[in-house]
Design a protein around this motif. Structure first.
Motif, mmCIF file in Angstrom:
data_model
loop_
_atom_site.group_PDB
_atom_site.id
_atom_site.type_symbol
_atom_site.label_atom_id
_atom_site.label_comp_id
_atom_site.label_asym_id
_atom_site.label_seq_id
_atom_site.Cartn_x
_atom_site.Cartn_y
_atom_site.Cartn_z
ATOM 1 N N ILE A 29 0.859 -1.186 0.000
ATOM 2 C CA ILE A 29 0.000 0.000 0.000
ATOM 3 C C ILE A 29 0.893 1.233 0.000
ATOM 4 C CG2 ILE A 29 -1.766 1.263 1.281
ATOM 5 C CD1 ILE A 29 -2.714 -1.449 2.395
ATOM 6 N N THR A 30 0.769 2.055 -1.029
ATOM 7 C CA THR A 30 1.667 3.194 -1.213
ATOM 8 C C THR A 30 0.932 4.535 -1.244
ATOM 9 O OG1 THR A 30 1.599 2.925 -3.626
ATOM 10 C CG2 THR A 30 3.367 1.783 -2.432
ATOM 11 N N ALA A 31 -0.318 4.563 -0.805
ATOM 12 C CA ALA A 31 -1.069 5.816 -0.709
ATOM 13 C C ALA A 31 -1.919 5.765 0.550
ATOM 14 C CB ALA A 31 -1.938 6.027 -1.946
ATOM 15 N N ASP A 32 -2.405 6.927 0.981
ATOM 16 C CA ASP A 32 -3.226 7.019 2.179
ATOM 17 C C ASP A 32 -4.703 6.788 1.860
ATOM 18 O OD1 ASP A 32 -0.911 7.680 3.546
ATOM 19 O OD2 ASP A 32 -1.247 9.854 3.349
ATOM 20 N N ASN A 33 -5.469 6.551 2.932
ATOM 21 C CA ASN A 33 -6.931 6.428 2.827
ATOM 22 C C ASN A 33 -7.352 5.319 1.865
ATOM 23 O OD1 ASN A 33 -7.475 8.824 4.528
ATOM 24 N ND2 ASN A 33 -6.522 9.907 2.810
ATOM 25 N N ILE A 34 -6.671 4.186 1.962
ATOM 26 C CA ILE A 34 -6.984 3.022 1.126
ATOM 27 C C ILE A 34 -7.610 1.942 1.987
ATOM 28 C CG2 ILE A 34 -5.830 1.036 0.037
ATOM 29 C CD1 ILE A 34 -4.138 2.971 -1.515
ATOM 30 N N THR A 35 -8.617 1.255 1.425
ATOM 31 C CA THR A 35 -9.192 0.063 2.048
ATOM 32 C C THR A 35 -8.898 -1.139 1.166
ATOM 33 O OG1 THR A 35 -10.987 1.238 3.157
ATOM 34 C CG2 THR A 35 -11.333 -1.098 2.726
ATOM 35 N N LEU A 36 -8.348 -2.201 1.791
ATOM 36 C CA LEU A 36 -8.180 -3.487 1.123
ATOM 37 C C LEU A 36 -9.152 -4.458 1.764
ATOM 38 C CD1 LEU A 36 -6.808 -5.515 -0.748
ATOM 39 C CD2 LEU A 36 -5.024 -5.802 0.985
ATOM 40 N N ASN A 53 5.694 -10.286 2.745
ATOM 41 C CA ASN A 53 4.532 -9.887 3.529
ATOM 42 C C ASN A 53 3.264 -10.157 2.727
ATOM 43 O OD1 ASN A 53 6.028 -8.207 5.748
ATOM 44 N ND2 ASN A 53 6.803 -7.400 3.805
ATOM 45 N N GLY A 54 2.224 -10.561 3.431
ATOM 46 C CA GLY A 54 0.942 -10.632 2.752
ATOM 47 C C GLY A 54 0.479 -9.245 2.346
ATOM 48 N N VAL A 55 0.496 -8.318 3.318
ATOM 49 C CA VAL A 55 0.164 -6.909 3.069
ATOM 50 C C VAL A 55 1.216 -6.063 3.768
ATOM 51 C CG1 VAL A 55 -1.557 -5.091 3.298
ATOM 52 C CG2 VAL A 55 -2.298 -7.468 3.005
ATOM 53 N N TYR A 56 1.761 -5.068 3.063
ATOM 54 C CA TYR A 56 2.805 -4.215 3.615
ATOM 55 C C TYR A 56 2.472 -2.750 3.364
ATOM 56 C CZ TYR A 56 7.367 -2.036 4.322
ATOM 57 O OH TYR A 56 8.392 -1.235 4.760
ATOM 58 N N ALA A 57 2.693 -1.917 4.400
ATOM 59 C CA ALA A 57 2.560 -0.466 4.232
ATOM 60 C C ALA A 57 3.620 0.224 5.055
ATOM 61 C CB ALA A 57 1.175 0.004 4.657
ATOM 62 N N GLN A 58 4.178 1.306 4.515
ATOM 63 C CA GLN A 58 5.160 2.104 5.248
ATOM 64 C C GLN A 58 4.842 3.577 5.073
ATOM 65 O OE1 GLN A 58 9.355 1.001 5.154
ATOM 66 N NE2 GLN A 58 9.924 3.142 4.829
ATOM 67 N N GLY A 59 4.786 4.292 6.203
ATOM 68 C CA GLY A 59 4.569 5.738 6.157
ATOM 69 C C GLY A 59 3.200 6.138 5.671
ATOM 70 N N ARG A 60 2.175 5.371 6.034
ATOM 71 C CA ARG A 60 0.831 5.614 5.525
ATOM 72 C C ARG A 60 -0.102 6.070 6.643
ATOM 73 N NH1 ARG A 60 3.068 5.888 1.585
ATOM 74 N NH2 ARG A 60 1.920 7.843 1.795
ATOM 75 N N LEU A 61 -1.243 6.650 6.241
ATOM 76 C CA LEU A 61 -2.302 7.076 7.147
ATOM 77 C C LEU A 61 -3.640 6.504 6.699
ATOM 78 C CD1 LEU A 61 -1.509 10.901 7.532
ATOM 79 C CD2 LEU A 61 -1.312 9.184 9.335
ATOM 80 N N ASN A 62 -4.457 6.146 7.691
ATOM 81 C CA ASN A 62 -5.870 5.832 7.442
ATOM 82 C C ASN A 62 -6.061 4.724 6.411
ATOM 83 O OD1 ASN A 62 -6.803 7.933 9.226
ATOM 84 N ND2 ASN A 62 -6.298 9.393 7.610
ATOM 85 N N ILE A 63 -5.386 3.601 6.606
ATOM 86 C CA ILE A 63 -5.659 2.455 5.746
ATOM 87 C C ILE A 63 -6.470 1.425 6.544
ATOM 88 C CG2 ILE A 63 -3.612 2.839 4.338
ATOM 89 C CD1 ILE A 63 -2.287 0.506 5.764
ATOM 90 N N THR A 64 -7.261 0.655 5.814
ATOM 91 C CA THR A 64 -8.061 -0.412 6.406
ATOM 92 C C THR A 64 -7.743 -1.718 5.688
ATOM 93 O OG1 THR A 64 -9.872 1.068 7.046
ATOM 94 C CG2 THR A 64 -10.400 -1.267 6.827
ATOM 95 N N ILE A 65 -7.479 -2.760 6.459
ATOM 96 C CA ILE A 65 -7.223 -4.103 5.920
ATOM 97 C C ILE A 65 -8.221 -5.031 6.580
ATOM 98 C CG2 ILE A 65 -5.530 -5.948 5.643
ATOM 99 C CD1 ILE A 65 -3.372 -3.711 6.130
ATOM 100 N N LYS A 66 -9.106 -5.639 5.795
ATOM 101 C CA LYS A 66 -10.182 -6.412 6.410
ATOM 102 C C LYS A 66 -10.560 -7.629 5.574
ATOM 103 C CE LYS A 66 -13.999 -3.616 4.478
ATOM 104 N NZ LYS A 66 -15.168 -2.778 4.838
#
Length: 299
Positions: A29-36, A53-66
């Protein structure tokens, strides 16, 4: 569906089918405010790449993984420097390192209603990751620790979780302070139900611990000013339902224990055991009957 970089802000990405035997990191995930939204499907690694990693994010805001089932990666979900995010309703199993890994100042995140079984650790909160909420999760049968809070990760809320049948500890607080552990269950862990090492000013409230092999709750080295209130410790350990361990220069002091019910059906188990001397300033307040105990020259 295929593994990819998720790079459109304010976008909902929804998995449409299973992904099998992916050899490296699946979703970055390379952007903010993303839902997966996994939509109940699973993503599966190859069980041979500990850096994946199954799901990886660095330096992000407001992501949802569900709603994703993730297995056979290094970390199932790995968030670094990621804040104000939600991990909810996922199943993470058989990952080489951690089911969920919050690291390097990942703050104000919520981990809710996830199942993390048969990983190395269920949840690892690491390196200054503060003010996270870990609620209603199950972390069972992991090769080391169910819930692991480490390395100056402070002010986290650990509420209504179950961490049982892990090969080391149900919960480990290491060099972390001001965390609250409330209404959780730690049963049948191979060493300790809860281990607190170099950690102070934590509150352990109304938890249930049963049949942990070595100790129910163990305070280790300079873990000071912790407050343990209420709950039940049943048949926990050859070294004591409540155990205190020190060295000649580092020892837990000024910890308070209030109204904890200790039930031991094995007369050889200690209700309370001080394993070394010089463990001072410990208060037992409104404690029910205490049976077998050892104070080992403590003052």
């Amino acid at each position: 569906s295929s593994c990819e970089n998720l790079n459109v802000p304010n976008q909902v990405y929804t998995l449409q089918s299973n992904i099998i035997s992916y050899p490296s990191t699946c979703f970055t995930i390379t952007a903010d405010n993303i839902t997966l939204n996994g939509n109940g499907f699973y993503i599966d690694g190859t069980d041979g790449n500990s850096s994946s990693n199954g799901v990886y994010a660095q330096g992000r805001l407001n992501i949802t993984i569900k709603n994703i089932n993730i297995s056979d990666f290094g970390d199932g979900i790995n968030l670094n420097y990621t804040n104000n995010s939600l991990i909810i309703n996922n199943e993470l199993r058989s990952n080489l390192k951690n089911g969920i890994h919050l690291a390097i100042r990942s703050n104000n995140n919520q981990i809710i209603n996830n199942t993390m079984n048969s990983n190395d650790n269920g949840i690892l909160v690491f390196l200054g990751s503060n003010n996270n909420q870990i609620i209603n999760n199950t972390a069972n049968s992991n090769l080391q620790i169910g819930i692991y809070i480490s390395s100056s990760s402070n002010n986290n809320q650990i509420i209504n979780n179950t961490a049982s049948n892990n090969l080391q500890y149900g919960l480990y607080l290491l060099s972390s302070s001001n965390n609250n552990v409330t209404n959780s269950t730690f049963n049948n862990n191979l060493i300790h139900g809860i281990l607190i090492t170099h950690s102070s000013n934590n509150r352990i409230l109304e938890n249930k611990l049963s049949n942990n092999t070595n100790s129910g709750i163990r305070l280790h080295l300079d873990s000071d000013r912790n407050i343990i209130i209420g709950g039940i410790i049943n048949n926990s350990g050859t070294n004591g339902a409540l155990a205190f361990e020190a060295t000649t220069s580092s020892y837990p002091e000024n910890n308070n224990f209030t109204n904890i019910i200790i039930l031991n059906t094995n007369s050889s188990y200690y209700d309370i055991r001080f394993l070394q001397e010089s463990i001072n300033g410990t208060y037992l307040i409104d404690m029910p009957h205490i049976g077998n105990y050892s104070f080992n020259n403590s003052r």
